[in-house]
Design a protein around this motif. Structure first.
Motif, PDB file in Angstrom:
ATOM      1  N   ALA A  10      35.664  45.140  40.965  1.00 49.13           N
ATOM      2  CA  ALA A  10      34.715  44.166  40.412  1.00 49.13           C
ATOM      3  C   ALA A  10      35.360  43.446  39.237  1.00 49.13           C
ATOM      4  N   ILE A  18      25.859  43.239  39.651  1.00 46.41           N
ATOM      5  CA  ILE A  18      25.995  44.701  39.608  1.00 46.41           C
ATOM      6  C   ILE A  18      24.798  45.309  38.884  1.00 46.41           C
ATOM      7  N   LYS A  65      33.491  47.259  44.203  1.00 50.81           N
ATOM      8  CA  LYS A  65      32.285  46.641  44.756  1.00 50.81           C
ATOM      9  C   LYS A  65      32.456  46.478  46.257  1.00 50.81           C
ATOM     10  N   VAL A  76      28.393  49.605  44.921  1.00 46.75           N
ATOM     11  CA  VAL A  76      29.324  49.683  43.796  1.00 46.75           C
ATOM     12  C   VAL A  76      29.537  51.156  43.447  1.00 46.75           C
TER      13      VAL A  76
END
Length: 174
Positions: A10, A18, A65, A76
């Protein structure tokens, strides 16, 4: 159901999505659509933007992710190298897609990253009353170490509705 996923680290621009995903999977009514909800155990949020930004800025931490071909964030996981151990935390899958293998794919990706970094084992903490989650991790090769840790008293991680503590689980890496 088998989704074609991309699992990559990520970035800062992923922070808002997220935060939304993690909070929707762990707390509130949305989380009740999946089996990993903590809504009965904790009030408040699971994460905030500052916390996710802090994780992304930590050189020892990687957030992986999982996104679909349509670039929808569906999962995630937090991975933090601690010496020769890799801490696995915040494993999250979109509630309506749970039980479809996304969590397992993220876990395997995390274990592969740990091996690449020379780690000998994976370590995690699970709220001790989350028996279904503990059993799921056990089915993936994790064992209960016998160690326990206190649940944080910082309201940024939620406000317990009952006394809570963590158990520590680990899995050796081949």
């Amino acid at each position: 159901m088998s989704l074609s996923l991309s699992i990559v680290p990520a970035k800062q621009e992923d922070v808002p999505s997220i935060v939304h995903l993690v909070n929707s999977a762990y707390r509130g009514d949305t989380s009740r659509k999946g089996w990993t909800t903590e809504a009965e155990l904790l009030e408040g949020i699971r994460v905030d933007e500052a916390g996710i930004k802090q994780l992304l800025a930590d050189a020892n931490t990687t957030l992986l992710k999982a996104t679909t071909e349509a670039d929808e964030l569906v999962g995630v996981v937090q991975l933090e190298q601690q010496g020769t151990s890799m801490y696995l935390g915040m494993l999250t899958v979109k509630p309506t897609l749970q039980n479809g293998g996304i969590g397992k794919q993220l876990m395997v990706a995390g274990e592969n990253l740990a091996k690449e970094k020379g780690c000998a084992k994976m370590v995690m903490t699970v709220i001790s009353v989350r028996q279904e989650l503990i059993q799921w991790y056990q089915s993936k090769g994790y064992t209960i170490t016998g160690d326990r840790k206190p649940f944080p008293t910082d309201p940024r991680f939620g406000i317990p509705k009952q006394p809570l503590e963590f158990i520590v689980m680990e899995k050796p890496l081949a």
